[in-house]
Design a protein around this motif. Structure first.
Motif, short mmCIF file in Angstrom:
data_model
loop_
_atom_site.label_atom_id
_atom_site.label_comp_id
_atom_site.label_asym_id
_atom_site.label_seq_id
_atom_site.Cartn_x
_atom_site.Cartn_y
_atom_site.Cartn_z
N LYS A 250 1.05 11.37 -13.62
CA LYS A 250 0.79 9.93 -13.63
C LYS A 250 2.13 9.20 -13.77
O LYS A 250 2.92 9.52 -14.65
CB LYS A 250 -0.12 9.55 -14.80
N SER A 251 2.39 8.25 -12.86
CA SER A 251 3.59 7.44 -12.99
C SER A 251 3.23 6.00 -12.64
O SER A 251 2.14 5.73 -12.14
CB SER A 251 4.70 7.96 -12.08
N VAL A 252 4.14 5.08 -12.94
CA VAL A 252 3.81 3.66 -12.81
C VAL A 252 4.91 2.92 -12.04
O VAL A 252 6.10 3.16 -12.25
CB VAL A 252 3.67 3.03 -14.23
N PHE A 253 4.47 2.06 -11.13
CA PHE A 253 5.43 1.20 -10.41
C PHE A 253 5.61 -0.11 -11.17
O PHE A 253 4.63 -0.75 -11.56
CB PHE A 253 4.94 0.93 -8.99
N ASP A 254 6.87 -0.48 -11.37
CA ASP A 254 7.19 -1.72 -12.09
C ASP A 254 7.90 -2.69 -11.16
O ASP A 254 8.52 -2.30 -10.18
CB ASP A 254 8.13 -1.41 -13.26
N ARG A 255 7.85 -3.95 -11.54
CA ARG A 255 8.65 -4.95 -10.84
C ARG A 255 9.96 -5.13 -11.58
O ARG A 255 9.95 -5.36 -12.79
CB ARG A 255 7.91 -6.29 -10.79
N VAL B 270 0.87 -1.18 0.00
CA VAL B 270 0.00 0.00 0.00
C VAL B 270 0.90 1.22 0.00
O VAL B 270 1.76 1.37 0.88
CB VAL B 270 -0.92 0.03 1.25
N ILE B 271 0.74 2.09 -0.99
CA ILE B 271 1.65 3.23 -1.13
C ILE B 271 1.55 4.18 0.06
O ILE B 271 0.46 4.46 0.56
CB ILE B 271 1.38 3.98 -2.45
N ASN B 272 2.70 4.64 0.53
CA ASN B 272 2.80 5.59 1.64
C ASN B 272 2.77 7.01 1.06
O ASN B 272 3.70 7.43 0.38
CB ASN B 272 4.12 5.31 2.37
N GLU B 273 1.70 7.73 1.34
CA GLU B 273 1.54 9.05 0.70
C GLU B 273 2.67 10.01 1.04
O GLU B 273 3.07 10.85 0.23
CB GLU B 273 0.19 9.68 1.07
N PRO C 259 1.26 -5.58 -10.84
CA PRO C 259 -0.20 -5.73 -10.88
C PRO C 259 -0.86 -5.47 -9.52
O PRO C 259 -2.09 -5.32 -9.46
CB PRO C 259 -0.39 -7.20 -11.31
N ASP C 260 -0.07 -5.42 -8.45
CA ASP C 260 -0.64 -5.14 -7.13
C ASP C 260 -0.85 -3.65 -6.89
O ASP C 260 -1.42 -3.26 -5.88
CB ASP C 260 0.29 -5.65 -6.02
N LEU C 261 -0.33 -2.83 -7.79
CA LEU C 261 -0.41 -1.38 -7.56
C LEU C 261 -1.03 -0.68 -8.76
O LEU C 261 -0.69 -0.95 -9.90
CB LEU C 261 0.99 -0.81 -7.32
N SER D 192 9.97 -0.66 -8.40
CA SER D 192 10.69 0.54 -8.81
C SER D 192 9.84 1.24 -9.87
O SER D 192 8.70 0.84 -10.12
CB SER D 192 12.04 0.11 -9.39
N GLN D 193 10.37 2.28 -10.47
CA GLN D 193 9.67 2.93 -11.58
C GLN D 193 10.62 2.93 -12.76
O GLN D 193 11.78 3.32 -12.61
CB GLN D 193 9.27 4.36 -11.21
N PHE D 194 10.17 2.47 -13.90
CA PHE D 194 11.07 2.29 -15.02
C PHE D 194 10.76 3.27 -16.14
O PHE D 194 11.42 4.29 -16.29
CB PHE D 194 10.98 0.82 -15.48
#
Ligand code: ADP
Ligand code: MG
Length: 493
Positions: free
Chosen positions: A92-97, A69-72, A293-295, A112-114
Motif C-alpha cells: 500500500k502506498s499513497v500519492f501526495d500533492r 487515472v493511474i497507469n498500471e 484527494p483525486d487518487l 508524488s509519493q512522500f
C-alpha cells in the motif's frame, strides 16, 4: 530519516587538508523516467523528440475538472525496479500533492509519493577495484515530471513545452553511503545497468531520462555528518564525478578557514567545472504535502508482486557470479561482459561449446575494441556471434594461428562470409609441415649467426627469432613448432 553510518572510514579516500584529513559523504537522488508508452496519469504519449506540446492531454495541461487515472504499466515497472534493487515492496502506498508554483507546472502541484512510497529499503552492490561495497537505497517513489520552460526561442517571450509534463519518474534515493567521486560514478553506472536489464528505464542521460541530484558533505574521518549541499540535475556520469570533486574541496576550504557550510541547492556548471549556489535552505519551499484527494491509495497483492518477481530477468550481479563460476572468467572480464545484457548474451552465444576464456578474449579485445572504435555495438556488429565462433574454432583446431586469425577477423569484418571457407580459398591455413618451417628457421639462423650465439646467453632474444620466422612465413607457421625448432637449433634445450 535516521542515518546509520554503514561505512568504515578508508584513509585511501581521504582528502588532505591543511588542518588534517577530510572524508566525503555523498547521497544521491536519481530521477529515472519509467519506460512506458503513456504518462503516469494520462494516456498521452511519452515519445521523445516530438514537436513542443504535441504529447499533451487535457490532464497534462491541468484543465479544470480533469481527473488523473493511474497507469498500471508504470506501477508494474516501479515494482520490478524495486525487486531488482532487492528492496522491500509496499503493498500500500499513497500519492501526495507537492505544491509549488512554476510556469512549467500547470497543476500548481506535482503528484508524488512522500510518506508512503511504493518501494522501501534496498541496496546496490558496487565492485570497486579493491573492494566490494554495498550502498543502501532508502526508497523509490513514483512521481510526475514537469514541463520545460524555453527562454531562448524569442527575444521578449518565454515558452512552455508540456511534452514531459506528467511523464512517470521513479525517484531512487540512496543512503549517504558513498565516500568518493569514483563510488558515486560507479553507483550511477550500476543503477543504470540494472534499470536497463530490467527494461524499466532506458538510462539515456543525454535525453534526460535519467538525472541525478547529488548531495555532498565533508567531515572529519568517522566524525559527525557535515551539512550537505545538493547539486541539482546533473546529467552525465562524468559531470557527477567532477561536481563532487569540486564541491568537496570548496566545502573543505570553507571549513578550514573556520567558516560553516550553508545547506543549499547548487548547480553544476560543466563549462567552468564548478558548482554555483542556486537557492539556500531559507528560501526552500514548504510544499504542503497532502494525500491527493483525486487518487485512492495504491494497493496490490503480494501475489501480484510474486508474479513479477518470477519473470524478472537474470540481473548483472547474478550474471557476473555465474560467468566467473561456470565459464571460469576473471571478475574483470565478467564485469565488462555483463555491463550490457546484449553483450553478455552475445558472449554466451560465442562461448557455447567452446573455450570460454579464448572466447571472452576475442569478444572483448577484438570485437568490442573494434566496435568501440567504429562507434558501433553488438546489435550493429558486422561480425556475428556465429562468425566469431567459427574463427575461434579455426584457432582451436590448429587450422590458423592467432595472428592469421586477426587477418581473418579483418576480412570477415569488411567482407563478411564463412570464416572456414575464406581460410580455405585464400590459403590461410597454418603451416604445420615441420620441414617447411625448419627451412625458414635454418635460413634465419644462418643469416644472423651472432644473434644466434647471443641467444644462448640471453634466451629473451628467442622472441626476436620467432618474430622473424613468423614474418618470413607470412604469419602462417605454427608458433609452437617455430618455438620448439628454434630452441632446438640455437641450442637452448
Ligand atoms: P530531503 O528530504 O531534504 O531531500 P533526505 O534526508 O531525504 O533529505 O536526503 C536526501 C539525500 O541526501 C539522500 O540521498 C541522502 O542520502 C543524502 N544525505 C543526507 N544527509 C547527507 C549528508 N550529511 N551528506 C551527504 N548526503 C546526505
Ligand atoms: Mg529529497
Amino acid at each position: 530519516m535516521t542515518i546509520v553510518d554503514a561505512r568504515t572510514p578508508d584513509p585511501k579516500k581521504f582528502l588532505k587538508g591543511a588542518t588534517g584529513d577530510w572524508e566525503i559523504v555523498i547521497g544521491m537522488e536519481v530521477h529515472a523516467q519509467v519506460t512506458s508508452e503513456a504518462k503516469l496519469f494520462s494516456g498521452a504519449s511519452t515519445e521523445f523528440g516530438k514537436d513542443p506540446n504535441s504529447n499533451v492531454s487535457l490532464v497534462d495541461a491541468a484543465m479544470p475538472g480533469m481527473l488523473p487515472v493511474i497507469n498500471e504499466e508504470c506501477v508494474r515497472q516501479a515494482i520490478r525496479t524495486g525487486l531488482g534493487l532487492k528492496a522491500e515492496i509496499n503493498l500500500k502506498s499513497v500519492f501526495d500533492r507537492k505544491n509549488y508554483f512554476y510556469p512549467d507546472l500547470p497543476q500548481g502541484y506535482q503528484i508524488s509519493q512522500f510518506k508512503q512510497p511504493i518501494v522501501g529499503e534496498g541496496k546496490i552492490i558496487l565492485d570497486m577495484p579493491e573492494e566490494r561495497v554495498e550502498i543502501g537505497v532508502e526508497r523509490l517513489h513514483l512521481e510526475q515530471d514537469a514541463g520545460k520552460s524555453m527562454h531562448d526561442q524569442h527575444p521578449s517571450m518565454s515558452f512552455v513545452d508540456l511534452n514531459r509534463s506528467g511523464v512517470a519518474l521513479m525517484e531512487i534515493v540512496s543512503k549517504p553511503d558513498l565516500r568518493s567521486a569514483d563510488e558515486a560514478k560507479a553507483y550511477l553506472t550500476k543503477l543504470r545497468i540494472i534499470l536497463r536489464y530490467l527494461g524499466t528505464c532506458d538510462g539515456n542521460m543525454d535525453q534526460g531520462s535519467m538525472r541525478a541530484d547529488v548531495n555532498v558533505s565533508v567531515r572529519r574521518p568517522g566524525g559527525e555528518f557535515g551539512t550537505r549541499c545538493e547539486i541539482k540535475n546533473v546529467n552525465s556520469i562524468r559531470f557527477v564525478g567532477q561536481a563532487i570533486e569540486y564541491e568537496a574541496r570548496r566545502q573543505m576550504a570553507i571549513l578550514e578557514d573556520g567558516g560553516s557550510i550553508d545547506q543549499e541547492t547548487r548547480l553544476f556548471d560543466a563549462v567552468k567545472g564548478e558548482t554555483r549556489s542556486m537557492r539556500s535552505k531559507e528560501e526552500a519551499h514548504d510544499y504542503r504535502y497532502f494525500p491527493d484527494p483525486d487518487l485512492l491509495p495504491l494497493e496490490f497483492t503480494q501475489a501480484y508482486v510474486d508474479d513479477l518477481a518470477k519473470d524478472l530477468p537474470e540481473l548483472p550481479d547474478e550474471k557476473k557470479a555465474r560467468f566467473v563460476k561456470d565459464w571460469g572468467l576473471t571478475p574483470y572480464d565478467a564485469d565488462i561482459l555483463v555491463a550490457e545484457k546484449i553483450s553478455a548474451d552475445f558472449f554466451e552465444l560465442v562461448a557455447k561449446g567452446r573455450d570460454a576464456k579464448l572466447s571472452a578474449n576475442w569478444v572483448i579485445n577484438e570485437l568490442f575494441g573494434r566496435l568501440n572504435k567504429e562507434g558501433l555495438d553488438v546489435t550493429t556488429s558486422p561480425v556475428s556471434a556465429d562468425q566469431l565462433g567459427a574463427i575461434i574454432d579455426l584457432i582451436k583446431n590448429g587450422t590458423i594461428s592467432g595472428k592469421i586469425a586477426k587477418d581473418l577477423f579483418e576480412i570477415v569484418w569488411t567482407e563478411g562470409g564463412d570464416p572456414a571457407k575464406i581460410v580455405e580459398e585464400r590459403g590461410m591455413v597454418q603451416v604445420t609441415d615441420l620441414g617447411a618451417i625448419e627451412a625458414i628457421v635454418d635460413s634465419i639462423i644462418a643469416a644472423n649467426p651472432e644473434k644466434a650465439e647471443q641467444a644462448k646467453e640471453k634466451p629473451g632474444l628467442l622472441g626476436w627469432f620467432v618474430g622473424q620466422v613468423m614474418k618470413e612465413s607470412k604469419g602462417k607457421a605454427n608458433p609452437q613448432a617455430v618455438n620448439d625448432l628454434l630452441k632446438q637449433k640455437i641450442g637452448l634445450e
